[in-house]
Design a protein around this motif. Structure first.
Motif, PDB file in Angstrom:
ATOM      1  N   VAL A 117      71.661 -67.982  25.761  1.00 56.58           N
ATOM      2  CA  VAL A 117      70.876 -67.496  26.897  1.00 56.58           C
ATOM      3  C   VAL A 117      69.409 -67.679  26.538  1.00 56.58           C
ATOM      4  CG1 VAL A 117      70.342 -65.572  28.428  1.00 56.58           C
ATOM      5  CG2 VAL A 117      72.646 -65.797  27.457  1.00 56.58           C
ATOM      6  N   GLY A 118      68.683 -68.409  27.378  1.00 57.57           N
ATOM      7  CA  GLY A 118      67.274 -68.663  27.140  1.00 57.57           C
ATOM      8  C   GLY A 118      66.425 -68.099  28.255  1.00 57.57           C
ATOM      9  N   ARG A 119      65.229 -67.682  27.905  1.00 59.93           N
ATOM     10  CA  ARG A 119      64.310 -67.157  28.916  1.00 59.93           C
ATOM     11  C   ARG A 119      62.897 -67.590  28.565  1.00 59.93           C
ATOM     12  NH1 ARG A 119      63.633 -64.156  33.128  1.00 59.93           N
ATOM     13  NH2 ARG A 119      61.837 -62.774  33.344  1.00 59.93           N
ATOM     14  N   ARG A 120      62.185 -68.125  29.574  1.00 55.96           N
ATOM     15  CA  ARG A 120      60.828 -68.603  29.332  1.00 55.96           C
ATOM     16  C   ARG A 120      60.096 -68.709  30.661  1.00 55.96           C
ATOM     17  NH1 ARG A 120      59.229 -74.517  26.829  1.00 55.96           N
ATOM     18  NH2 ARG A 120      56.973 -74.245  26.867  1.00 55.96           N
ATOM     19  N   ALA A 121      58.879 -68.177  30.708  1.00 55.92           N
ATOM     20  CA  ALA A 121      58.000 -68.288  31.871  1.00 55.92           C
ATOM     21  C   ALA A 121      58.705 -67.894  33.159  1.00 55.92           C
ATOM     22  CB  ALA A 121      57.447 -69.709  31.980  1.00 55.92           C
ATOM     23  N   GLY A 122      59.465 -66.827  33.107  1.00 58.34           N
ATOM     24  CA  GLY A 122      60.122 -66.318  34.304  1.00 58.34           C
ATOM     25  C   GLY A 122      61.421 -66.997  34.672  1.00 58.34           C
ATOM     26  N   ARG A 123      61.842 -67.991  33.907  1.00 54.94           N
ATOM     27  CA  ARG A 123      63.109 -68.682  34.184  1.00 54.94           C
ATOM     28  C   ARG A 123      64.132 -68.300  33.123  1.00 54.94           C
ATOM     29  NH1 ARG A 123      62.269 -74.996  35.148  1.00 54.94           N
ATOM     30  NH2 ARG A 123      64.153 -74.737  36.416  1.00 54.94           N
ATOM     31  N   THR A 124      65.358 -68.094  33.566  1.00 51.04           N
ATOM     32  CA  THR A 124      66.465 -67.769  32.655  1.00 51.04           C
ATOM     33  C   THR A 124      67.564 -68.804  32.840  1.00 51.04           C
ATOM     34  OG1 THR A 124      65.978 -65.403  32.840  1.00 51.04           O
ATOM     35  CG2 THR A 124      68.130 -66.003  31.956  1.00 51.04           C
ATOM     36  N   TRP A 125      68.153 -69.224  31.745  1.00 46.28           N
ATOM     37  CA  TRP A 125      69.247 -70.182  31.822  1.00 46.28           C
ATOM     38  C   TRP A 125      70.332 -69.814  30.809  1.00 46.28           C
ATOM     39  CZ3 TRP A 125      64.435 -71.349  29.882  1.00 46.28           C
ATOM     40  CH2 TRP A 125      64.362 -71.650  28.517  1.00 46.28           C
TER      41      TRP A 125
END
Length: 427
Positions: A117-125
């Motif tokens: 689970v990744g999260r960066r600059a308001g985006r999650t994937w």
């Protein structure tokens, strides 16, 4: 080991992976998604990654560990079938690594989790990975959340590691003697503490504490090594190379006004500025063959952490060759910030005076994606869970020693650097 020998050695160790990355609307607390057992993590200010399970793993040792790991990752990504709906640094296949400080002994590892689970600059994937012929699962974030809260450590006691405080101070005094005799300019000496708990440590507990108390640091966990490092060895993102160098430390007080005075004294300290200069120079020289230009600020700034303050310099450059982030980390390791100057002499002094195996302490720790982007910190402010006994850990801290170093002051600095992990292991 030659290139062909590395390729042949890896022939049977590269599975064919299938991966899928999809964006999700959730904005999860990554710390709430940490795996109960053997968590993988790279988190700063609520962003980064958490990983569950293992789709592939490489264990490697020796002086060729970086070359072997780089070749393994290259072969693995070339053979993989990947559907990536986002196409950003950190999406698609991602491996998390932790490397031994020394060529011998020690082991290093690269791990590809089954779920990231990744999260960066308001985006999650979410990236799900499996080995053929299986297909990746469609893991919902809700299923990754643990049903039980983190358990606080029980009955943790601490004891000296390889050296007592007095013994380590004597080692510092001997290092100062050798520096003043002209044998070397700087050496970084580390010491360890042993921690024993009454039950296996639930790593979610110390990881959450570290992330919450040291938000400017990178909180990490890879195969039982965990901590919060303030030092970014190298970051590579779409051709931009950056590095944060720390060297020169002073312990904080409980008074903000006094801390400002301490910060000013640190910024003027000839001893600390000398130590810092060696570290910055070693990083700049190692990056120079790989970058078309490097920006090195003339003066360091003071980085304030809850327990200590450091002299810090942020370097930036433009990549001019095909190096991956892992290959850049290999070129930089060991920097003067964790080893000394000259490197070969400092390594010899470390081996003679520390009386211990650093393991993966002070080695590169971080992540790499299929495009070579990644972030590699230095494994500082950390602890390593015993491979054979999950109730036992080793804690590490180190100090840069130069001609003006005072053994008692260096011991106090080392104790201050152990505070984050010691506090994180308290209930």
């Amino acid at each position: 080991m030659t290139e062909s020998a590395i390729r042949d050695d890896l022939a049977d160790r590269v599975p064919r992976l299938v991966a899928r990355t999809t964006q999700v609307p959730d904005e999860p607390d990554l710390l709430a998604l940490l795996a109960v057992h053997n968590p993988t993590a790279w988190i700063r200010r609520g962003e980064g990654f958490v990983g569950h399970g293992e789709a592939a793993r490489l264990e490697v040792a020796g002086p060729d560990r970086f070359a072997i790991a780089s070749r393994w990752w290259s072969q693995l990504t070339a053979a993989a079938a990947v559907r990536d709906d986002i196409q950003e640094p950190g999406t698609g296949l991602v491996a998390f690594g932790s490397f031994a400080f020394a060529d011998v002994p020690g082991h290093s590892t690269l791990v590809v989790p089954e779920v990231v689970v990744g999260r960066r600059a308001g985006r999650t994937w979410v990236t799900t990975v499996s080995a053929e012929p299986s297909l990746p699962s469609t893991s919902a974030l809700g299923r990754l959340r643990a049903t039980t809260p983190p358990c606080p450590p029980r009955g943790v006691t601490f004891a000296d590691g390889a050296l007592t405080g007095a013994g380590w101070s004597a080692a510092v005094a001997e290092a100062v003697r050798r520096i003043q005799a002209g044998q070397l300019d700087k050496v970084v000496l580390a010491r360890d503490l042993l921690a024993v708990a009454k039950a296996p440590i639930d790593l979610r507990w110390p990881l959450r504490r570290l992330a919450e108390r040291y938000p400017v640091c990178w909180t990490y966990a890879v195969r039982g090594l965990f901590g919060a490092t303030p030092e970014m060895l190298v970051r590579l993102e779409n051709g931009l190379v950056t590095s944060r160098v720390l060297a020169g430390t002073i312990r904080r007080s409980d008074d903000d006004a006094h801390d400002l005075a301490l910060a000013a004294s640190l910024a003027r300290s000839s001893k600390d500025l000398e130590e810092h200069e060696y570290a910055v120079r070693s990083v700049a020289e190692a990056l120079a063959p790989h970058c078309s230009s490097i920006n090195v600020p003339e003066s360091p700034f003071v980085l304030h952490l809850p327990n200590v303050m450091h002299l810090a310099t942020d370097l930036a450059g433009v990549l001019k060759d095909s190096s991956t982030s892992l290959e850049l980390a290999a070129a930089l390791h060991p920097s003067a910030a964790v080893c000394g100057t000259p490197t070969s002499v400092a390594l010899q002094v470390i081996g003679e005076l520390e009386r211990m195996d650093r393991g993966r302490y002070a080695g590169p720790v971080g992540w790499i994606d299929a495009a070579g982007n990644g972030e590699w910190g230095i494994a500082l402010r950390c602890a390593q869970v015993d491979d054979h006994d999950p109730t036992r850990l080793r804690l590490f801290a180190g100090c840069g020693i130069v001609a003006d170093s005072i053994p008692e002051a260096e011991l106090a600095e080392a104790q201050a650097k152990l505070v984050p992990i010691r506090d994180a292991l308290s209930p």
